[in-house]
Write an enzyme that holds these catalytic residues in place. Structure first.
Site, PDB file in Angstrom:
ATOM      1  N   ASP A 387      -4.478  31.833   3.402  1.00  0.00           N
ATOM      2  CA  ASP A 387      -4.711  30.589   4.123  1.00  0.00           C
ATOM      3  C   ASP A 387      -4.984  29.433   3.166  1.00  0.00           C
ATOM      4  O   ASP A 387      -4.429  28.339   3.313  1.00  0.00           O
ATOM      5  CB  ASP A 387      -5.890  30.773   5.082  1.00  0.00           C
ATOM      6  CG  ASP A 387      -5.634  30.138   6.432  1.00  0.00           C
ATOM      7  OD1 ASP A 387      -4.475  29.797   6.713  1.00  0.00           O
ATOM      8  OD2 ASP A 387      -6.586  29.973   7.208  1.00  0.00           O
ATOM      9  N   ASP A 439      -6.192  32.723  13.045  1.00  0.00           N
ATOM     10  CA  ASP A 439      -7.598  32.378  12.857  1.00  0.00           C
ATOM     11  C   ASP A 439      -8.480  32.981  13.940  1.00  0.00           C
ATOM     12  O   ASP A 439      -9.704  32.957  13.833  1.00  0.00           O
ATOM     13  CB  ASP A 439      -7.761  30.850  12.858  1.00  0.00           C
ATOM     14  CG  ASP A 439      -6.954  30.190  11.753  1.00  0.00           C
ATOM     15  OD1 ASP A 439      -6.808  30.814  10.688  1.00  0.00           O
ATOM     16  OD2 ASP A 439      -6.456  29.067  11.954  1.00  0.00           O
TER      17      ASP A 439
END
Length: 534
Positions: A387, A439
């Protein structure tokens, strides 16, 4: 629903493709004040402002559009009541790169991009008596008008605003035909507290809690003493007389690393070869996964509420015996997904996208499971690096954030649907708050594991781990949106905040309680116990 096991793998196959793209950044798609990369020479220190351009054509109010102010020039009022209404006139020459042949007193000049510096345009328009300058960009993306290194002293006292090509061309066409056009420029403040982000926070946290508790409280299954072994409760609560073989995909440490590597390669391919047809493939896969996810959730809920409905079955060609309830729910799910796909650009489309997405994530979190903290550490640590790299570090290599560019669906006219999103209802600039499926799913796998561990170890809510991790996820997501606010709306790698607040929490709490070794090797230890039993 008793069907061919190959059919039950379909939602997970679609979900894997979804998650490959969904590690993404939490973001909003409404730009905000941004001064990164602009020079700070004297006279060039004002922050960029998003600008609302209200317009009236022959006295009738037109559609308000959004522009972006320059780094130089006069700031715009925040309150519309303080904004001055002025007539718009075309500059002559139209690019405003040489002295004007006509005065623009008490008006706002409209000019094309041209070849000269923006500061030169502004000085020429100001010398011609204009109260402001609108610059038509050569595309829909708003270009940042900054100052060059040679502009050591800029004396521009009028506001300068870049406007999109479509809006600018429309104004230019009206003025060419002698139509009276008035404009009003102002830049309202965004709210300090984003209530839409609060709703999105509730949706994300609620999805993880629901997925963790789903097996026991909705699907009526109880966690056995042995890890990952599910025993279906018999009796009326189940709503059916037969049991269903439930497919569970147990993630391994090596598989977690390979998954992240494949996701990175796939993301890079999307970045370089992004096209509208490829986004359409992803939309179709999202619909397939969403249909199956919604089907599973609805059948489970309805069978729980209407117990008699869950007992009737029917024989289907190729599929064999299936619940009548399941057969009846499928058309509704298909129509729902098709309706969303057809109207995905409508103002209400976010509702359908969120419903499909939440159902899909609940189903994925039932099918994919972490065996212990060792595998969780491998998966979440790799996702953490993934990420951060593709959001923050990739611009240094590829000149823009790969993750954010792919999520926007740059140059395709489409956006990737692997996001929960909600409109910014209370923001004068509109836009959406968004969070990627990854997420939610990646930390959700760990939160779901903590609940199963607590139940198998007969821990209560206070001395277990589920409450700690749920609170940790909630706090991590709060930090994500706090960072989003402090960084003026720039996309954030949410796992940067979520991984320490979930994986870090369970490791610290487990170490303090002296249970870290059991958590680290949980599945392996339980398997050894079962093997040793006579």
């Amino acid at each position: 629903m008793a069907t061919d096991s190959r059919a039950s793998r379909l939602p997970f196959a679609a979900a894997v493709v979804v998650v490959l793209l969904a590690g993404g950044a939490a973001a909003d798609d409404a730009s905000s004040d941004d001064h990164a990369g602009a020079s700070r020479t004297p006279g060039c220190s004002k922050k960029f402002q998003l600008v609302k351009v209200k317009n009236w054509v022959n006295g009738t109010e037109g559609t308000t559009f959004v522009g972006l102010s320059a780094k130089f020039g006069a700031p715009l009022p925040r309150d519309i009541q303080e904004a001055q209404k002025s007539f718009a006139l075309l500059s002559n020459p139209l690019n405003c790169c040489s002295n004007l042949t006509s005065k623009l007193t008490n008006s706002v000049a409209l000019a094309t991009r041209g070849e000269c510096a923006f500061t030169a345009k502004a000085k020429i328009a100001q010398a011609g008596g204009a109260d402001g300058l609108l610059v038509i960009n050569d595309n829909e993306e708003l270009y940042k008008m900054v100052c060059s290194e040679n502009d050591t002293s800029i004396n521009v006292t009028i506001p300068v605003v870049m406007i999109p090509q479509s809006a600018g061309n429309k104004l230019q066409e009206l003025l060419n035909h002698g139509t009276s056009v008035e404009v009003q420029l102002y830049s309202p403040n965004r709210p300090v507290v984003d209530l839409s982000a609060c709703f999105l926070w509730i949706m994300a946290v609620g999805t993880i809690i629901c997925a963790s508790l789903w097996t026991e409280f909705v699907a009526c299954e109880q966690v056995d003493e042995r890890y990952n072994q599910l025993t279906r409760k018999d009796g009326p609560n189940m709503g059916t007389n037969y049991s269903e073989d439930k497919e569970i995909f147990e993630i391994s440490a090596n598989g977690a690393i390979v998954f992240i590597i494949v996701a990175s390669v796939f993301l890079l391919l999307l970045f370089y070869f992004m096209s509208s047809w490829f986004v359409w493939v992803l939309i179709v896969l999202f619909c397939i996964g969403g249909i199956e996810g919604m089907h599973v959730c609805l059948v489970t809920l309805l069978a729980r509420i209407f117990k008699d409905c869950g007992q009737k079955t029917v024989q289907l060609p190729f599929f064999g015996e299936a619940l009548t309830l399941s057969v009846g729910v499928v058309p509704f799910c298909v129509v729902f997904a098709i309706f969303w796909a057809l109207y995905r650009h409508a103002s209400f489309a976010w509702i359908g996208q969120d419903v499909l997405g939440i159902c899909l994530m609940i189903t994925v979190l039932q099918m994919a499971r972490l065996p212990n903290i060792k595998v969780a550490s491998a998966l979440l640590s790799a996702a953490f690096v993934y990420d951060i790299f593709w959001v923050f570090i990739s611009p240094l290599i590829f000149h823009e954030s790969v993750m954010i560019a792919v999520a926007r669906g740059d140059n395709t006219g489409e956006s990737i649907p692997m996001l929960l999103k909600i409109p910014r209802f209370f923001d004068p600039w509109g836009g959406y708050d968004m969070i990627g499926f990854g997420d939610i799913i990646f930390p959700g796998l760990l939160v779901a594991f903590s609940y199963r561990f607590d139940r198998a170890s007969k821990k209560g809510i206070l001395n277990g781990y589920f409450l700690w991790l749920t609170a940790g996820y909630a706090v991590g997501l709060f930090f994500t949106y706090l960072a989003l606010f402090l960084m003026d709306g720039h996309g954030q790698p949410a796992l940067l905040y979520l991984v320490p607040c979930t994986l870090g929490v369970i490791i610290i709490v487990g170490w303090v309680r002296g249970e870290l070794h059991e958590l680290w090797n949980y599945g392996k230890v339980q398997a050894e116990i079962l093997v040793d039993e006579p």
